[in-house]
Design a protein around this motif. Structure first.
Motif, PDB file in Angstrom:
ATOM      1  N   LEU A 185       0.524  -1.243   0.178  1.00 32.81           N
ATOM      2  CA  LEU A 185       0.140   0.011   0.256  1.00 32.81           C
ATOM      3  C   LEU A 185       0.947   1.137  -0.059  1.00 32.81           C
ATOM      4  N   HIS A 186       2.016   1.006   0.618  1.00 28.31           N
ATOM      5  CA  HIS A 186       2.956   1.971   0.036  1.00 28.31           C
ATOM      6  C   HIS A 186       4.239   1.567  -0.441  1.00 28.31           C
ATOM      7  N   GLU A 187       5.106   2.277  -1.412  1.00 22.52           N
ATOM      8  CA  GLU A 187       6.104   1.314  -1.388  1.00 22.52           C
ATOM      9  C   GLU A 187       7.812   2.572  -0.877  1.00 22.52           C
ATOM     10  N   PRO A 188       8.593   1.153  -0.330  1.00 27.50           N
ATOM     11  CA  PRO A 188       9.303   2.236   0.518  1.00 27.50           C
ATOM     12  C   PRO A 188      10.115   3.046  -0.460  1.00 27.50           C
ATOM     13  N   THR A 189      10.851   3.910   0.166  1.00 25.74           N
ATOM     14  CA  THR A 189      11.803   4.909  -0.009  1.00 25.74           C
ATOM     15  C   THR A 189      13.171   3.440  -0.731  1.00 25.74           C
ATOM     16  N   SER A 190      13.415   3.024   0.287  1.00 29.83           N
ATOM     17  CA  SER A 190      14.500   2.504  -0.201  1.00 29.83           C
ATOM     18  C   SER A 190      14.324   0.789   0.547  1.00 29.83           C
ATOM     19  N   GLY A 191      15.079   0.005   0.323  1.00 25.34           N
ATOM     20  CA  GLY A 191      15.226  -1.895   1.407  1.00 25.34           C
ATOM     21  C   GLY A 191      14.010  -2.224   0.511  1.00 25.34           C
ATOM     22  N   GLU A 192      14.137  -3.429   0.850  1.00 21.87           N
ATOM     23  CA  GLU A 192      13.073  -4.600  -0.137  1.00 21.87           C
ATOM     24  C   GLU A 192      12.995  -5.829   1.144  1.00 21.87           C
ATOM     25  N   VAL A 193      11.457  -5.816   0.544  1.00 21.09           N
ATOM     26  CA  VAL A 193      10.298  -7.031   0.928  1.00 21.09           C
ATOM     27  C   VAL A 193      10.146  -8.150  -0.583  1.00 21.09           C
ATOM     28  N   LEU A 194      10.659  -9.492   1.368  1.00 19.65           N
ATOM     29  CA  LEU A 194      10.655 -10.714   0.396  1.00 19.65           C
ATOM     30  C   LEU A 194       9.588 -11.655   0.760  1.00 19.65           C
ATOM     31  N   TYR A 195       8.623 -12.602   0.342  1.00 14.12           N
ATOM     32  CA  TYR A 195       8.123 -12.857   0.329  1.00 14.12           C
ATOM     33  C   TYR A 195       7.906 -14.477  -0.013  1.00 14.12           C
ATOM     34  N   ASP A 196       8.502 -15.623   1.007  1.00 10.14           N
ATOM     35  CA  ASP A 196       9.924 -16.482   1.086  1.00 10.14           C
ATOM     36  C   ASP A 196      10.661 -16.443  -0.624  1.00 10.14           C
ATOM     37  N   LYS A 197      11.297 -15.274  -0.203  1.00 10.83           N
ATOM     38  CA  LYS A 197      12.109 -15.097  -0.598  1.00 10.83           C
ATOM     39  C   LYS A 197      12.050 -14.524  -2.479  1.00 10.83           C
ATOM     40  N   GLU A 198      11.046 -14.482  -2.861  1.00 10.71           N
ATOM     41  CA  GLU A 198      10.617 -13.080  -4.096  1.00 10.71           C
ATOM     42  C   GLU A 198      10.897 -12.367  -3.530  1.00 10.71           C
ATOM     43  N   ASN A 199      10.908 -10.760  -4.198  1.00 13.18           N
ATOM     44  CA  ASN A 199      11.671  -9.662  -4.244  1.00 13.18           C
ATOM     45  C   ASN A 199       9.908  -8.939  -4.544  1.00 13.18           C
ATOM     46  N   PHE A 200       9.371  -9.124  -3.601  1.00 11.31           N
ATOM     47  CA  PHE A 200       7.479  -8.258  -4.284  1.00 11.31           C
ATOM     48  C   PHE A 200       8.183  -6.726  -3.901  1.00 11.31           C
ATOM     49  N   THR A 201       9.439  -6.205  -3.809  1.00  9.66           N
ATOM     50  CA  THR A 201       9.447  -4.796  -3.976  1.00  9.66           C
ATOM     51  C   THR A 201       9.759  -4.193  -5.248  1.00  9.66           C
ATOM     52  N   SER A 202      10.278  -5.012  -5.905  1.00  7.46           N
ATOM     53  CA  SER A 202      10.748  -5.047  -7.344  1.00  7.46           C
ATOM     54  C   SER A 202       9.987  -5.479  -8.092  1.00  7.46           C
ATOM     55  N   MET A 203       8.932  -5.852  -7.929  1.00  4.52           N
ATOM     56  CA  MET A 203       7.675  -6.002  -9.013  1.00  4.52           C
ATOM     57  C   MET A 203       6.846  -5.362  -9.498  1.00  4.52           C
ATOM     58  N   HIS A 204       6.688  -5.646 -11.118  1.00  2.00           N
ATOM     59  CA  HIS A 204       5.218  -4.509 -10.738  1.00  2.00           C
ATOM     60  C   HIS A 204       4.163  -5.416 -10.757  1.00  2.00           C
ATOM     61  N   PHE A 205       2.982  -4.404 -11.289  1.00  2.47           N
ATOM     62  CA  PHE A 205       1.699  -4.634 -10.814  1.00  2.47           C
ATOM     63  C   PHE A 205       1.480  -5.647 -10.652  1.00  2.47           C
ATOM     64  N   GLU A 206       1.430  -6.479 -12.009  1.00  2.00           N
ATOM     65  CA  GLU A 206       1.003  -7.663 -12.790  1.00  2.00           C
ATOM     66  C   GLU A 206       2.142  -8.190 -11.797  1.00  2.00           C
ATOM     67  N   GLY A 207       3.212  -8.546 -11.622  1.00  5.25           N
ATOM     68  CA  GLY A 207       4.093  -9.584 -10.736  1.00  5.25           C
ATOM     69  C   GLY A 207       3.533  -9.898  -9.907  1.00  5.25           C
ATOM     70  N   ARG A 208       3.335  -9.176  -8.665  1.00  5.83           N
ATOM     71  CA  ARG A 208       2.582  -8.383  -7.489  1.00  5.83           C
ATOM     72  C   ARG A 208       1.129  -9.519  -7.161  1.00  5.83           C
ATOM     73  N   VAL A 209      -0.030  -9.656  -8.590  1.00  9.41           N
ATOM     74  CA  VAL A 209      -0.874 -10.489  -7.955  1.00  9.41           C
ATOM     75  C   VAL A 209      -0.945 -11.965  -7.848  1.00  9.41           C
ATOM     76  N   PRO A 210       0.074 -12.412  -8.032  1.00 12.84           N
ATOM     77  CA  PRO A 210       0.462 -13.924  -7.438  1.00 12.84           C
ATOM     78  C   PRO A 210       0.056 -13.765  -5.574  1.00 12.84           C
ATOM     79  N   ILE A 211       0.909 -12.956  -5.181  1.00 11.81           N
ATOM     80  CA  ILE A 211       0.903 -13.266  -3.542  1.00 11.81           C
ATOM     81  C   ILE A 211       0.640 -12.644  -3.800  1.00 11.81           C
ATOM     82  N   ARG A 212      -0.192 -11.881  -3.457  1.00 11.28           N
ATOM     83  CA  ARG A 212      -1.618 -10.912  -3.550  1.00 11.28           C
ATOM     84  C   ARG A 212      -3.030 -11.738  -2.760  1.00 11.28           C
ATOM     85  N   LYS A 213      -3.038 -12.221  -4.032  1.00 10.12           N
ATOM     86  CA  LYS A 213      -4.004 -13.611  -4.023  1.00 10.12           C
ATOM     87  C   LYS A 213      -4.132 -14.728  -3.052  1.00 10.12           C
ATOM     88  N   GLN A 214      -2.712 -14.373  -1.954  1.00  7.94           N
ATOM     89  CA  GLN A 214      -2.392 -15.715  -1.242  1.00  7.94           C
ATOM     90  C   GLN A 214      -2.341 -13.749   0.315  1.00  7.94           C
TER      91      GLN A 214
END
Length: 250
Positions: free
Chosen positions: A50-79
């Protein structure tokens, strides 16, 4: 598991988060605590996107959520399941319709499958048979439980909860805490809870992150809090307990 690495978040010249690094483990109640303005909710919003970090990373089971585009985040958001502070139920929808809402958006289940799932979730939160009530007909505690039912309707791998006990009496708060804890253990979800309720901290705090002025100031379990020599954490715990005791006397 969810990992946050060196998360910074600024709004203009206001540095709200200052290099937060932490792990949130599955099957555990991971609590974020701290005084108002410490960055708790901002961190939660950065984790869910809901906020984009100014810097740093958020990882879901080693997948870099921060670097993903909107479409790439959809599978994680469904979980992801979320319980908002005010439950955020749709007033014009029944309990059943509220629970089915995310299933309509994100699944291709049949109508019968959705109803079965809604009934299962209602049973799980001890509200079986309340399908056709509207939010206006529910108590505060019941609204929270419907919010939990909706949050778990998609069988989330990750569950985020913002101030689940806000506005509830102590007994109902304990029931909500126990329910969240049971769901976390039963489904091995990675549960992240923002709270200021010290009863929750001491009751279900498997892993606790204490923020102070936007920094990670302490990390540990509820058992370790009683023995910490962290001055700021002790001040927060003492003030919280004092305020709760004062409210209960009113």
């Amino acid at each position: 598991m969810i990992q946050v690495e060196e998360i910074y978040k600024s709004f203009g010249s206001n540095d709200v988060l200052k290099g937060i690094t932490a792990d949130f483990k599955p099957g555990k109640n991971n609590l974020i605590i701290g005084s108002s303005g410490s960055g708790k909710t901002t961190l939660l919003k950065c984790i869910v996107g809901l906020h984009e970090p100014t810097s740093g990373e958020v990882l879901y089971d080693k997948e870099n959520f921060t670097s993903m585009h909107f479409e790439g985040r959809v599978p994680i958001r469904k979980q992801i399941g979320m319980l908002f502070q005010n439950s955020a139920l749709f007033d014009s929808m029944t309990v059943e319709e509220n629970i089915i809402f995310p299933l309509n958006l994100f699944t291709e289940m049949s109508r019968g499958e959705k109803l079965d799932r809604a009934n299962f979730c209602l049973e799980r939160v001890n509200l079986a048979g309340k399908n056709h009530l509207y939010p206006s007909e529910l108590s505060g505690g019941m609204k929270k439980r419907v919010g939990i039912a909706r949050a778990i309707s998609m069988q989330p791998k990750y569950l985020f909860v913002d101030e689940p006990n806000s506005g509830l009496d102590p007994m109902t708060s304990i029931l909500i805490d126990d329910l969240i804890s049971e769901i976390t253990q039963d489904f091995q979800t990675t549960t992240v809870i923002v709270t200021h309720d010290m009863n929750s901290v001491m009751g279900i705090g498997d892993h606790i992150l204490f923020l102070h002025n936007g920094e990670k100031w302490w990390e540990g379990s509820n058992h370790q809090i009683a023995h910490t020599d962290n001055k700021e954490l002790n001040a927060f715990v003492f003030a919280s307990k004092f305020m709760q005791a004062a409210r209960e006397k009113l």
